[in-house]
Design an enzyme around this catalytic site. Structure first.
Site, PDB file in Angstrom:
ATOM      1  N   GLY A   1      -0.614   5.807 -12.781  1.00 54.77           N
ATOM      2  CA  GLY A   1      -0.302   4.504 -12.220  1.00 54.77           C
ATOM      3  C   GLY A   1      -0.577   4.491 -10.731  1.00 54.77           C
ATOM      4  CD  GLU A   2       1.360   7.019  -7.323  1.00 53.59           C
ATOM      5  OE1 GLU A   2       0.413   7.264  -6.532  1.00 53.59           O
ATOM      6  OE2 GLU A   2       2.284   7.825  -7.546  1.00 53.59           O
ATOM      7  N   GLY A   3      -2.154   2.584  -9.013  1.00 51.22           N
ATOM      8  CA  GLY A   3      -3.467   2.077  -8.638  1.00 51.22           C
ATOM      9  C   GLY A   3      -4.481   3.179  -8.431  1.00 51.22           C
TER      10      GLY A   3
END
Length: 365
Positions: free
Chosen positions: A329-331
């Site tokens: 996640g997180e980008g």
């Protein structure tokens, strides 16, 4: 924070009304130009279609996208109390602090921080609904309406008003990034337990069994995965809602709503949205259900390791750029896709045609 629900609803209607499909004429010109470039037909593989899609986004057969921004929305989830994650909710505020930390390399000590520094993207951080007192920080955007969602297994995670408010907050942050020069918007998230709402959203919107789209998230074992599937199944049994906004309110999360707003704002201003993984994909499903034109502006980075992501991409009709087994996640995956998209645009913009280069064999296979 007080909400003007009438004004928020009107603002969302206006935002949705601004979305238009990609520029079909620019895409046709880009395909024609691709056929004339100094290479065998199709030799650049998927980069060719990516470049054509970018032409449609930016309205020119020579797209020149510049800046990129990763917008990380953080929020906590009431359903985390059901034991659906391998990590405690306290990790969410700790990771927000990590995103904002001063390190010898620069701002931020998370994976997305390091990748963004390396690959040329600005990182923005939003408190969308973290269940903690976050310290003041100039780089932190505060948009929380409450400290975490309600437990979606037992009740609606958010009210419709909260959902719309977070969508608009995400849109406002994307507008800020675009005003600062971002042509690529990369929604990212942090929220312990958020693959559970993402699974519930995906199951309801795709009409599939929860077991087919519920994965291990942070790495739960078989027993906890079975429990997680049961939690999603019980949540879906609570209500039969199908309206996209109601589905998001019932089963979503504050950071998911914020990411949806980011996507809509970027598409409304004809910017490219790079999708990271499963949680971002759940927001995209809601968005395309609300505004089908959004699909034209979505560029999935990679197929992540989370079960259900492939089904999301299949429903969206979009092909990922890579498969690295990512599930952070997180980008992070979105940032890794930046060089591929920048390179795809550069081929249209900077390569010479057979005629320009005086190379024989134009159009040959």
């Amino acid at each position: 924070m007080a909400m003007d629900t009438g004004r928020d609803s009107s603002a969302l209607t206006d935002l949705l009304g601004r979305l238009q499909p990609a520029d079909a004429e620019a895409m046709a010109r880009a395909r024609e130009r691709q056929a004339q470039l100094t290479k065998p037909a199709g030799a650049l593989g998927d980069l060719e279609e990516l470049s054509v899609r970018l032409a449609g986004v930016f309205g020119t057969e020579r797209p020149e996208p510049r800046g990129a921004a990763v917008l990380v929305a953080a929020g906590d989830h009431g359903v985390a109390a059901e034991g659906v994650s391998a990590y405690p909710p306290e990790v969410t505020p700790a990771m927000v602090a990590n995103f904002l930390a001063d390190t010898p390399a620069g701002p931020g000590g998370a994976a997305v921080s390091a990748l963004a520094r390396t690959l040329g993207a600005e990182v923005y951080v939003m408190d969308a609904g973290v269940n903690a007192d976050l310290p003041e920080h100039p780089a932190l955007t505060r948009a929380a309406r409450r400290r975490g969602t309600r437990n979606l297994r037992r009740e609606a995670a958010m009210t419709r008003e909260e959902t719309v408010a977070l969508m608009l907050a995400g849109a406002a942050l994307a507008d800020r990034a675009m005003d600062a020069g971002a042509d690529f918007i990369i929604p990212g998230e942090m929220g312990i337990g958020n693959t559970t709402p993402a699974a519930a959203l995906t199951a309801r919107l795709l009409g599939v069994d929860p077991a087919d789209v519920t994965g291990r998230g942070t790495g739960v074992d078989d027993e906890r995965l079975a429990h997680k599937v049961d939690v999603v199944r019980e949540a879906l049994a609570r209500t039969a809602v199908t309206d996209p906004l109601d589905v998001l309110a019932e089963f979503g999360g504050f950071e998911i709503a914020a990411m949806l707003g980011m996507m809509l704002a970027a598409a409304a201003r004809r910017r490219a949205v790079i999708l990271d993984g499963f949680v971002e994909g759940s927001a995209a499903l809601v968005g395309v259900a609300l505004a089908p034109a959004l699909r034209d502006f979505l560029f999935p980075a990679g197929e992540c390791a989370e079960r259900g992501h492939a089904a999301q991409l299949a429903d969206l009709g979009l092909k990922p750029m890579f498969n690295l087994g990512l599930r952070l996640g997180e980008g992070t995956g979105g940032v890794l896709a930046l060089p591929l998209l920048r390179g795809a645009a550069a081929t249209l913009r900077e390569m010479r045609t057979f005629e320009e280069a005086a190379v024989p064999g134009g159009g040959a296979a």
